[in-house]
Design a protein around this motif. Structure first.
Motif, short mmCIF file in Angstrom:
data_model
loop_
_atom_site.label_atom_id
_atom_site.label_comp_id
_atom_site.label_asym_id
_atom_site.label_seq_id
_atom_site.Cartn_x
_atom_site.Cartn_y
_atom_site.Cartn_z
N VAL A 43 87.61 -42.35 -64.88
CA VAL A 43 88.51 -41.37 -65.49
C VAL A 43 87.87 -40.91 -66.79
CG1 VAL A 43 90.82 -40.95 -66.42
CG2 VAL A 43 90.51 -42.58 -64.52
N SER A 44 87.71 -39.60 -66.92
CA SER A 44 87.16 -39.07 -68.17
C SER A 44 88.00 -37.88 -68.64
CB SER A 44 85.69 -38.66 -68.00
OG SER A 44 85.57 -37.53 -67.18
N HIS A 45 87.84 -37.56 -69.91
CA HIS A 45 88.54 -36.42 -70.51
C HIS A 45 87.51 -35.58 -71.24
CE1 HIS A 45 91.18 -34.21 -73.30
NE2 HIS A 45 91.96 -34.20 -72.24
N ASP A 46 87.54 -34.27 -70.97
CA ASP A 46 86.55 -33.37 -71.53
C ASP A 46 87.20 -32.13 -72.13
OD1 ASP A 46 83.85 -34.48 -70.25
OD2 ASP A 46 85.41 -34.55 -68.72
N PHE A 47 86.53 -31.54 -73.09
CA PHE A 47 86.88 -30.22 -73.60
C PHE A 47 85.78 -29.29 -73.15
CE2 PHE A 47 89.14 -32.99 -76.60
CZ PHE A 47 90.42 -32.45 -76.47
N MET A 48 86.16 -28.26 -72.39
CA MET A 48 85.20 -27.35 -71.77
C MET A 48 85.36 -25.93 -72.30
SD MET A 48 83.74 -29.51 -69.69
CE MET A 48 82.72 -28.34 -68.84
N SER A 49 84.22 -25.22 -72.44
CA SER A 49 84.20 -23.80 -72.76
C SER A 49 83.59 -23.08 -71.57
CB SER A 49 83.36 -23.53 -74.01
OG SER A 49 83.95 -24.13 -75.13
N PRO A 108 82.45 -19.20 -69.45
CA PRO A 108 81.82 -17.89 -69.68
C PRO A 108 82.78 -16.78 -70.09
CG PRO A 108 80.86 -18.90 -67.75
CD PRO A 108 82.03 -19.77 -68.16
N ASP A 109 84.04 -16.89 -69.72
CA ASP A 109 85.02 -15.86 -70.11
C ASP A 109 85.63 -16.14 -71.48
OD1 ASP A 109 86.68 -17.99 -69.56
OD2 ASP A 109 87.89 -16.93 -68.08
N ASP A 110 85.01 -17.07 -72.23
CA ASP A 110 85.41 -17.45 -73.58
C ASP A 110 86.75 -18.20 -73.65
OD1 ASP A 110 83.08 -16.48 -74.83
OD2 ASP A 110 83.90 -14.44 -74.81
N THR A 111 87.20 -18.74 -72.52
CA THR A 111 88.38 -19.60 -72.53
C THR A 111 87.93 -21.04 -72.71
OG1 THR A 111 88.37 -19.83 -70.12
CG2 THR A 111 89.73 -18.05 -71.06
N LYS A 112 88.88 -21.88 -73.08
CA LYS A 112 88.62 -23.31 -73.24
C LYS A 112 89.73 -24.08 -72.56
CE LYS A 112 86.31 -22.82 -77.68
NZ LYS A 112 85.15 -23.66 -77.84
N GLU A 113 89.36 -25.25 -72.02
CA GLU A 113 90.34 -26.12 -71.37
C GLU A 113 90.07 -27.57 -71.71
OE1 GLU A 113 91.49 -23.87 -67.22
OE2 GLU A 113 89.83 -25.27 -67.17
N ALA A 114 91.15 -28.35 -71.71
CA ALA A 114 91.03 -29.80 -71.73
C ALA A 114 91.09 -30.22 -70.26
CB ALA A 114 92.19 -30.41 -72.50
N VAL A 115 90.11 -31.00 -69.81
CA VAL A 115 90.00 -31.34 -68.40
C VAL A 115 90.02 -32.86 -68.20
CG1 VAL A 115 88.58 -31.14 -66.31
CG2 VAL A 115 88.62 -29.26 -67.98
N MET A 116 90.96 -33.30 -67.38
CA MET A 116 91.01 -34.70 -66.98
C MET A 116 90.30 -34.80 -65.64
SD MET A 116 92.04 -37.81 -67.71
CE MET A 116 93.26 -37.57 -68.98
N LEU A 117 89.35 -35.69 -65.54
CA LEU A 117 88.58 -35.89 -64.32
C LEU A 117 88.84 -37.30 -63.81
CD1 LEU A 117 86.24 -34.93 -62.40
CD2 LEU A 117 84.70 -36.10 -63.98
N VAL A 118 89.25 -37.39 -62.55
CA VAL A 118 89.47 -38.69 -61.92
C VAL A 118 88.59 -38.75 -60.68
CG1 VAL A 118 91.13 -40.24 -60.84
CG2 VAL A 118 91.85 -38.79 -62.76
#
Length: 109
Positions: A72-78, A80-90
């Motif tokens: 389980v990891s947690h990431d902050f992603m940017s 190409p459309d200049d949006t950002k998300e917090a992503v939980m990966l399981v």
């Protein structure tokens, strides 16, 4: 080296071939947000497009938990459309490889 460390390294190196080696042949990838499901072949093709785009950036990552069965990891992603998300990966793990990967993403303002 843990699976999380290997995954982080291939993503940082943008090494699609080594990324594919971390996925089990029967891997399934599920996007919680859309419900879309992908096979290993479909996902590696999509991941290659992301990894070759310099505007696809992992801004920060941390391992929440890992053992021989789950990562389980947690990431902050940017993106190409200049949006950002917090992503939980399981990731469910079988034979040292990712057999099932599910992501959940929250848009960041």
């Amino acid at each position: 080296m843990s699976l999380y460390q290997k995954l982080t390294k291939v993503m940082n190196d943008r090494n699609v071939d080594d990324y594919a080696k971390l996925l089990h042949e029967d891997a399934e990838i599920i996007f919680h947000k859309s419900g879309n499901q992908f096979t290993k072949t479909e996902w590696v093709s999509m991941a290659a497009g992301m990894m070759t785009n310099p505007k696809f950036v992992n801004d920060a990552s941390r391992c929440v938990y890992e053992n021989d069965e789950i990562l389980v990891s947690h990431d902050f992603m940017s993106y190409p459309d200049d949006t950002k998300e917090a992503v939980m990966l399981v990731c469910m793990i079988k034979d040292g490889k990712i057999i099932r990967m599910e992501t959940g993403a929250t848009p960041l303002a």
